[in-house]
Write a protein that holds these residues in place. Structure first.
Motif, mmCIF file in Angstrom:
data_model
loop_
_atom_site.group_PDB
_atom_site.id
_atom_site.type_symbol
_atom_site.label_atom_id
_atom_site.label_comp_id
_atom_site.label_asym_id
_atom_site.label_seq_id
_atom_site.Cartn_x
_atom_site.Cartn_y
_atom_site.Cartn_z
ATOM 1 N N UNK A 45 0.857 -1.186 0.000
ATOM 2 C CA UNK A 45 0.000 0.000 0.000
ATOM 3 C C UNK A 45 0.886 1.226 0.000
ATOM 4 N N UNK A 46 0.656 2.132 -0.942
ATOM 5 C CA UNK A 46 1.463 3.337 -1.036
ATOM 6 C C UNK A 46 1.273 4.215 0.200
ATOM 7 N N UNK A 47 2.408 4.726 0.714
ATOM 8 C CA UNK A 47 2.367 5.594 1.889
ATOM 9 C C UNK A 47 2.706 7.032 1.539
ATOM 10 N N UNK A 48 3.903 7.219 1.000
ATOM 11 C CA UNK A 48 4.410 8.561 0.773
ATOM 12 C C UNK A 48 5.546 8.485 -0.243
ATOM 13 N N UNK B 100 4.345 8.277 -11.250
ATOM 14 C CA UNK B 100 3.646 8.531 -9.990
ATOM 15 C C UNK B 100 3.485 7.206 -9.251
ATOM 16 N N UNK B 101 2.880 7.288 -8.078
ATOM 17 C CA UNK B 101 2.794 6.074 -7.272
ATOM 18 C C UNK B 101 1.977 5.003 -7.989
ATOM 19 N N UNK B 102 2.436 3.778 -7.824
ATOM 20 C CA UNK B 102 1.744 2.633 -8.391
ATOM 21 C C UNK B 102 0.868 2.015 -7.309
ATOM 22 N N UNK B 103 -0.317 1.598 -7.728
ATOM 23 C CA UNK B 103 -1.265 0.994 -6.803
ATOM 24 C C UNK B 103 -1.284 -0.510 -7.049
#
Lengths: 115, 113
Positions: A45-48, B100-103
């Motif tokens: 799970x992405x945090x920061x 960008x962030x990967x989910x």
């Protein structure tokens, strides 16, 4: 070839105190860094995250610090809560390169926050 | 909140058999990824996919592996002839914008006997 290293496999912290998780990288092309949290039987799970143009990014109880000259980043959790107990992964990518922006992960640090 | 889903959660197969792991990325995302994590090891990148083609792959992603987006929602990873060392957790991930962030999805545990 470990381009992202998390040298502490585990960390135990008391509730309410600060947790500091560390990460080192070797590839100077990395310019985007992320922290993910993982519970057993779940996906990361992405945090920061933080871009290499910054040295600090804060989101609530979570702060990430980047020291480019040392190729080092850290995640601070203040105050730590028992629900923060999980495995934390540091990841990095080279956004400046002409690639699919693959994430390179460290091996993770297992954080245990005790009441 | 939208999320990445993966099926099945656990797949057991015999060595040499073909397996297809399925993923439904977040609906408006454009970039798709497969990673794997062998027990006790780090999460490793396999392949990235954009605009119906592979944009990057690792050395793990050899001729035994293939990916496909057969329709507007599914993203699949096929292993043609499984080996014992393919046993791992396979994670699908997606992102709206490159860089960008990967989910990540919850993963499929593949066990090859």
């Amino acid at each position: 070839d470990q381009q992202v290293k998390q040298n502490s496999p585990s960390l135990s912290v008391q509730e309410g105190r600060i947790s500091i998780l560390n990460c080192d990288y070797t590839n100077s092309m990395f310019d985007y860094f992320l922290w993910y949290k993982k519970y057993p039987a779940e996906g990361p799970t992405f945090l920061i995250s933080i871009s290499s143009i910054k040295d600090k990014n804060e989101d609530g109880r979570f702060t990430v610090f980047l020291n480019k000259s040392a190729k080092h980043l850290s995640l601070h959790i203040v105050p730590s809560q028992p629900g923060d107990s999980a495995v934390y992964f540091c990841a990095a990518s080279a956004r400046g390169s002409n690639s699919g922006y693959a994430l390179n992960f460290g091996k993770g640090t297992s954080l245990l926050v005790t009441p | 909140e939208p999320e990445v889903t993966q099926t099945p959660s656990h797949q057991v197969t015999q060595m040499g058999q073909e397996v297809i792991l399925r993923c439904v990325p977040i609906s408006n995302h454009l970039y798709f990824y497969w990673y794997r994590q062998i027990l006790g090891q780090k999460v490793e990148f396999l392949v990235s996919f954009y605009n119906n083609e592979i944009s990057e792959k690792s050395e793990i992603f050899d001729d035994q592996f293939s990916v496909e987006r057969p329709d507007g929602s599914n993203f699949t990873l096929k292993i043609r002839s499984t080996k014992l060392e393919d046993s791992a957790m396979y994670f699908c991930a997606s992102t709206l914008d490159r860089g960008t962030e990967q989910f990540f999805g919850p993963g499929t545990r593949l066990t090859v006997l």
